[in-house]
Design an enzyme around this catalytic site. Structure first.
Site, PDB file in Angstrom:
ATOM      1  N   TYR A  37       3.355  -6.404  17.547  1.00 24.94           N
ATOM      2  CA  TYR A  37       3.622  -5.583  16.358  1.00 24.94           C
ATOM      3  C   TYR A  37       4.374  -4.312  16.769  1.00 24.94           C
ATOM      4  CZ  TYR A  37       2.737  -2.092  12.727  1.00 24.94           C
ATOM      5  OH  TYR A  37       2.885  -1.094  11.788  1.00 24.94           O
TER       6      TYR A  37
ATOM      7  N   LYS B 265       8.074  -2.862  15.814  1.00 31.07           N
ATOM      8  CA  LYS B 265       8.306  -1.567  15.136  1.00 31.07           C
ATOM      9  C   LYS B 265       9.291  -0.721  15.945  1.00 31.07           C
ATOM     10  CE  LYS B 265       6.858  -0.757  11.699  1.00 31.07           C
ATOM     11  NZ  LYS B 265       7.352  -1.326  10.403  1.00 31.07           N
TER      12      LYS B 265
ATOM     13  N   PHE C  22       0.819  -1.212   0.000  1.00 30.64           N
ATOM     14  CA  PHE C  22       0.000   0.000   0.000  1.00 30.64           C
ATOM     15  C   PHE C  22       0.862   1.274   0.000  1.00 30.64           C
ATOM     16  CE2 PHE C  22      -2.314   2.633   3.454  1.00 30.64           C
ATOM     17  CZ  PHE C  22      -2.865   3.490   2.525  1.00 30.64           C
TER      18      PHE C  22
HETATM   19  P1  NAD Z   1       1.262  -3.537   3.224  1.00 30.66           P
HETATM   20  O1  NAD Z   1       0.955  -4.857   3.850  1.00 30.66           O
HETATM   21  O2  NAD Z   1       0.350  -2.998   2.191  1.00 30.66           O
HETATM   22  O3  NAD Z   1       2.727  -3.582   2.569  1.00 30.66           O
HETATM   23  C1  NAD Z   1       3.779  -4.321   3.135  1.00 30.66           C
HETATM   24  C2  NAD Z   1       4.514  -5.030   2.000  1.00 30.66           C
HETATM   25  O4  NAD Z   1       5.594  -5.769   2.579  1.00 30.66           O
HETATM   26  C3  NAD Z   1       3.640  -6.031   1.249  1.00 30.66           C
HETATM   27  O5  NAD Z   1       3.695  -5.807  -0.152  1.00 30.66           O
HETATM   28  C4  NAD Z   1       4.230  -7.392   1.616  1.00 30.66           C
HETATM   29  O6  NAD Z   1       4.158  -8.350   0.541  1.00 30.66           O
HETATM   30  C5  NAD Z   1       5.665  -7.035   1.941  1.00 30.66           C
HETATM   31  N1  NAD Z   1       6.279  -7.993   2.861  1.00 30.66           N
HETATM   32  C6  NAD Z   1       5.734  -8.509   3.990  1.00 30.66           C
HETATM   33  N2  NAD Z   1       6.563  -9.400   4.545  1.00 30.66           N
HETATM   34  C7  NAD Z   1       7.670  -9.412   3.755  1.00 30.66           C
HETATM   35  C8  NAD Z   1       8.896 -10.142   3.813  1.00 30.66           C
HETATM   36  N3  NAD Z   1       9.130 -11.055   4.772  1.00 30.66           N
HETATM   37  N4  NAD Z   1       9.841  -9.898   2.857  1.00 30.66           N
HETATM   38  C9  NAD Z   1       9.611  -8.997   1.862  1.00 30.66           C
HETATM   39  N5  NAD Z   1       8.444  -8.321   1.745  1.00 30.66           N
HETATM   40  C10 NAD Z   1       7.497  -8.534   2.681  1.00 30.66           C
HETATM   41  O7  NAD Z   1       1.462  -2.509   4.438  1.00 30.66           O
HETATM   42  P2  NAD Z   1       1.590  -0.922   4.465  1.00 30.66           P
HETATM   43  O8  NAD Z   1       0.391  -0.410   5.146  1.00 30.66           O
HETATM   44  O9  NAD Z   1       1.969  -0.418   3.127  1.00 30.66           O
HETATM   45  O10 NAD Z   1       2.818  -0.760   5.482  1.00 30.66           O
HETATM   46  C11 NAD Z   1       4.112  -0.344   5.057  1.00 30.66           C
HETATM   47  C12 NAD Z   1       4.935  -0.039   6.286  1.00 30.66           C
HETATM   48  O11 NAD Z   1       4.361   1.036   7.011  1.00 30.66           O
HETATM   49  C13 NAD Z   1       5.080  -1.181   7.282  1.00 30.66           C
HETATM   50  O12 NAD Z   1       6.403  -1.174   7.767  1.00 30.66           O
HETATM   51  C14 NAD Z   1       4.123  -0.827   8.390  1.00 30.66           C
HETATM   52  O13 NAD Z   1       4.520  -1.369   9.631  1.00 30.66           O
HETATM   53  C15 NAD Z   1       4.230   0.684   8.378  1.00 30.66           C
HETATM   54  N6  NAD Z   1       3.055   1.359   8.939  1.00 30.66           N
HETATM   55  C16 NAD Z   1       1.847   1.288   8.319  1.00 30.66           C
HETATM   56  C17 NAD Z   1       0.760   1.981   8.856  1.00 30.66           C
HETATM   57  C18 NAD Z   1      -0.615   1.950   8.252  1.00 30.66           C
HETATM   58  O14 NAD Z   1      -1.519   2.565   8.827  1.00 30.66           O
HETATM   59  N7  NAD Z   1      -0.807   1.312   7.104  1.00 30.66           N
HETATM   60  C19 NAD Z   1       0.930   2.746  10.005  1.00 30.66           C
HETATM   61  C20 NAD Z   1       2.176   2.758  10.629  1.00 30.66           C
HETATM   62  C21 NAD Z   1       3.243   2.087  10.067  1.00 30.66           C
HETATM   63  C1  UD1 Z   2      -2.863   0.811  12.767  1.00 32.81           C
HETATM   64  C2  UD1 Z   2      -2.100  -0.084  11.798  1.00 32.81           C
HETATM   65  C3  UD1 Z   2      -0.716  -0.330  12.238  1.00 32.81           C
HETATM   66  C4  UD1 Z   2      -0.064   0.997  12.402  1.00 32.81           C
HETATM   67  C5  UD1 Z   2      -0.852   1.851  13.362  1.00 32.81           C
HETATM   68  C6  UD1 Z   2      -0.214   3.214  13.338  1.00 32.81           C
HETATM   69  C7  UD1 Z   2      -3.349  -1.672  10.593  1.00 32.81           C
HETATM   70  C8  UD1 Z   2      -3.884  -3.038  10.612  1.00 32.81           C
HETATM   71  N1  UD1 Z   2      -2.758  -1.355  11.714  1.00 32.81           N
HETATM   72  O1  UD1 Z   2      -3.069   0.193  14.072  1.00 32.81           O
HETATM   73  O2  UD1 Z   2      -0.005  -1.072  11.244  1.00 32.81           O
HETATM   74  O3  UD1 Z   2       1.259   0.852  12.849  1.00 32.81           O
HETATM   75  O4  UD1 Z   2      -2.183   1.989  12.891  1.00 32.81           O
HETATM   76  O5  UD1 Z   2      -1.101   4.194  13.445  1.00 32.81           O
HETATM   77  O6  UD1 Z   2      -3.431  -0.908   9.630  1.00 32.81           O
HETATM   78  N2  UD1 Z   2     -11.633  -0.939  15.071  1.00 32.81           N
HETATM   79  C9  UD1 Z   2     -12.988  -1.150  15.126  1.00 32.81           C
HETATM   80  N3  UD1 Z   2     -13.532  -2.028  14.261  1.00 32.81           N
HETATM   81  C10 UD1 Z   2     -12.798  -2.710  13.327  1.00 32.81           C
HETATM   82  C11 UD1 Z   2     -11.401  -2.482  13.271  1.00 32.81           C
HETATM   83  C12 UD1 Z   2     -10.850  -1.592  14.169  1.00 32.81           C
HETATM   84  O7  UD1 Z   2     -13.689  -0.563  15.960  1.00 32.81           O
HETATM   85  O8  UD1 Z   2     -13.383  -3.479  12.541  1.00 32.81           O
HETATM   86  C13 UD1 Z   2     -11.039   0.033  16.006  1.00 32.81           C
HETATM   87  C14 UD1 Z   2      -9.956  -0.598  16.856  1.00 32.81           C
HETATM   88  O9  UD1 Z   2     -10.480  -1.211  18.004  1.00 32.81           O
HETATM   89  C15 UD1 Z   2      -9.092   0.622  17.165  1.00 32.81           C
HETATM   90  C16 UD1 Z   2      -9.269   1.524  15.931  1.00 32.81           C
HETATM   91  O10 UD1 Z   2     -10.410   1.043  15.250  1.00 32.81           O
HETATM   92  O11 UD1 Z   2      -9.607   1.278  18.292  1.00 32.81           O
HETATM   93  C17 UD1 Z   2      -8.086   1.506  14.967  1.00 32.81           C
HETATM   94  O12 UD1 Z   2      -7.773   0.138  14.687  1.00 32.81           O
HETATM   95  P1  UD1 Z   2      -6.813  -0.276  13.442  1.00 32.81           P
HETATM   96  O13 UD1 Z   2      -7.296   0.336  12.179  1.00 32.81           O
HETATM   97  O14 UD1 Z   2      -6.624  -1.755  13.493  1.00 32.81           O
HETATM   98  O15 UD1 Z   2      -5.469   0.505  13.739  1.00 32.81           O
HETATM   99  P2  UD1 Z   2      -4.428   0.516  14.904  1.00 32.81           P
HETATM  100  O16 UD1 Z   2      -4.608  -0.601  15.877  1.00 32.81           O
HETATM  101  O17 UD1 Z   2      -4.447   1.923  15.425  1.00 32.81           O
END
Ligand code: NAD
Ligand code: UD1
Length: 373
Positions: A185, A189, A12
């Site tokens: 998780y 991180k 993503f």
């Molecule tokens: P995502 O799952 O869409 O992308 C992660 C990618 O990493 C995927 O394409 C997956 O195939 C690849 N991957 C997973 N395991 C792997 C491995 N062992 N070797 C090589 N590739 C691998 O997730 P995202 O939301 O794009 O997250 C990207 C980064 O941002 C992550 O480090 C995540 O922890 C961090 N992050 C995301 C959020 C969020 O809200 N989406 C918030 C805070 C931090």
């Molecule tokens: C998310 C990210 C994590 C990232 C973090 C940083 C995902 C899966 N997790 O965690 O990778 O590091 O933000 O900001 O993207 N909730 C509901 N109903 C649902 C799902 C969630 O009520 O069906 C609530 C949860 O209880 C929580 C809130 O929504 O209170 C956010 O949950 P979620 O989107 O899973 O995110 P984080 O746990 O904050």
């Protein structure tokens, strides 16, 4: 023009970063394992990874993969990770292995010195804070630990001042808040962030750790039942199912559009002011989970009442939103996308997907493991 490696670049956030790096004229290599939970079984490269990218399928736990991926590169963005907070509480080995150990493998190679890397940028997360910062009725800033389980069982969802029923007020959280990760998780991180900053400093490789808040936008993996709440709710509503809301929906986060995260990531590469620092990337705005459900309903022209389950997910925090003054000051970071506009685009993306709704399965899994109460 730089040669840039993006791990997790098929995912993503990584894929949006790749688009902007290419548009700026850089040469980009993507390393991604295309894991089934995100990309489906026997996945091929998603259509959004452009053909001018050099694509490498490989696992970040494998040193040989890193050797090939790093060869000739100037910059590394390390984004590949396992990302489900709830799932990390039972897939403990997998999360620590990919996130912590995968990063250890990268850093050990860098420590040997025979590389061309001039900068390392790593995706950290606001989840490492645990709860955000709060204020007492007297105006004192406090950093509470997880909420008291006895109160949660009585459906008292907020943080309270001592034994009283006076609620603490949530404040923007800055980078100096003590880290209190509450999930595997989040621990992984924090490991990634601290390991990268420490090795970067030791070997003079400028390193920046970005603490992303809750990111949303197109290409968010709907196949992944552990994806973020905005994407999950969009999928539920498009299937005419009510969003399932834990607690009472008053819990809040800072929802940042993926293009604003990419803005921060690119500034971190282009400027030196944030080197060796941890930087929040959020909007500074607090949005409740109930607000998310309402905004999505409004955009879809629907009026499907969310189902408030009045249970809580183990380890969930109540409020956390960003103080982004450090990113503003050091990088000139300025988030642009308002949540109302961003969700419109998110819905556009979700509605083009065959939104199989796997949330019920994921929720039952948490229930079966005693991780919702
Ligand atoms: P995502 O799952 O869409 O992308 C992660 C990618 O990493 C995927 O394409 C997956 O195939 C690849 N991957 C997973 N395991 C792997 C491995 N062992 N070797 C090589 N590739 C691998 O997730 P995202 O939301 O794009 O997250 C990207 C980064 O941002 C992550 O480090 C995540 O922890 C961090 N992050 C995301 C959020 C969020 O809200 N989406 C918030 C805070 C931090
Ligand atoms: C998310 C990210 C994590 C990232 C973090 C940083 C995902 C899966 N997790 O965690 O990778 O590091 O933000 O900001 O993207 N909730 C509901 N109903 C649902 C799902 C969630 O009520 O069906 C609530 C949860 O209880 C929580 C809130 O929504 O209170 C956010 O949950 P979620 O989107 O899973 O995110 P984080 O746990 O904050």
């Amino acid at each position: 023009m730089a040669k840039i490696l993006v791990t997790g670049g098929a995912g993503f956030i990584g894929s949006h970063l790749v688009d902007v790096l290419l548009a700026k004229g850089h040469e980009v290599r993507v390393l991604d394992a295309l894991i089934p939970q995100v990309h489906g079984e026997n996945a091929t490269w998603p259509t959004w990874v452009p053909s001018q990218v050099q694509r490498m399928i490989g696992d970040v736990r494998d040193p040989d993969v890193w050797v090939k991926a790093l060869a000739g590169m100037d910059i590394v963005y390390h984004l590949a990770a396992e990302v489900g907070v709830g799932q990390s509480m039972y897939e403990i080995v997998r999360y620590m292995d990919v996130n912590t150990m995968g990063t250890a493998v990268l850093l050990e190679l860098l420590s040997r010195g025979n590389h061309t890397i001039q900068k390392l940028l790593v995706a950290s997360s606001m989840s490492i804070y645990g709860e955000g910062a709060y204020q007492t009725p007297e105006g004192q800033v406090v950093f509470p630990m997880l909420r008291d389980e006895a109160r949660l069982r009585r459906q008292q969802w907020e943080h309270y001042w001592g034994d009283s029923d006076t609620e603490l007020i949530a404040l923007p959280t800055n980078e100096d808040k003590p880290l209190q990760p509450t999930s595997i998780y989040a621990i992984s991180k924090r490991d990634q962030e601290e390991m990268c900053l420490s090795v970067g400093l030791a070997y003079n490789i400028p390193t920046v750790a970005f603490r992303f808040f809750n990111v949303y936008g197109p290409r968010q993996a709907l196949s992944n039942p552990y994806t973020g709440v905005a994407a999950i709710f969009s999928g539920r509503l498009l299937n005419h199912n009510p969003p399932l809301i834990f607690e009472d929906g008053g819990q809040s986060r800072d929802f940042i559009h993926v293009s604003d995260i990419v803005q921060g990531l690119v500034l971190g590469m282009e400027r030196d002011e944030a080197n060796y620092q941890a930087i929040n990337l959020g909007t500074g705005r607090q949005t409740s989970v109930l607000d998310v459900a309402q905004a999505l309903n409004r955009e879809l022209g629907l009026d499907i009442a969310p189902e408030i389950v009045n249970k809580f997910r183990a380890g969930d925090i109540r409020h956390c939103f960003a103080d982004i003054s450090r990113a503003r000051r050091l990088l000139g970071f300025a988030p642009k996308v308002r949540f109302e506009d961003g969700v419109r685009e998110l819905i556009g993306w979700v509605s083009q997907q065959t939104a199989s709704d796997k949330v019920a399965d994921a929720t039952s899994e948490l229930v079966a493991r005693g991780l919702t109460r």
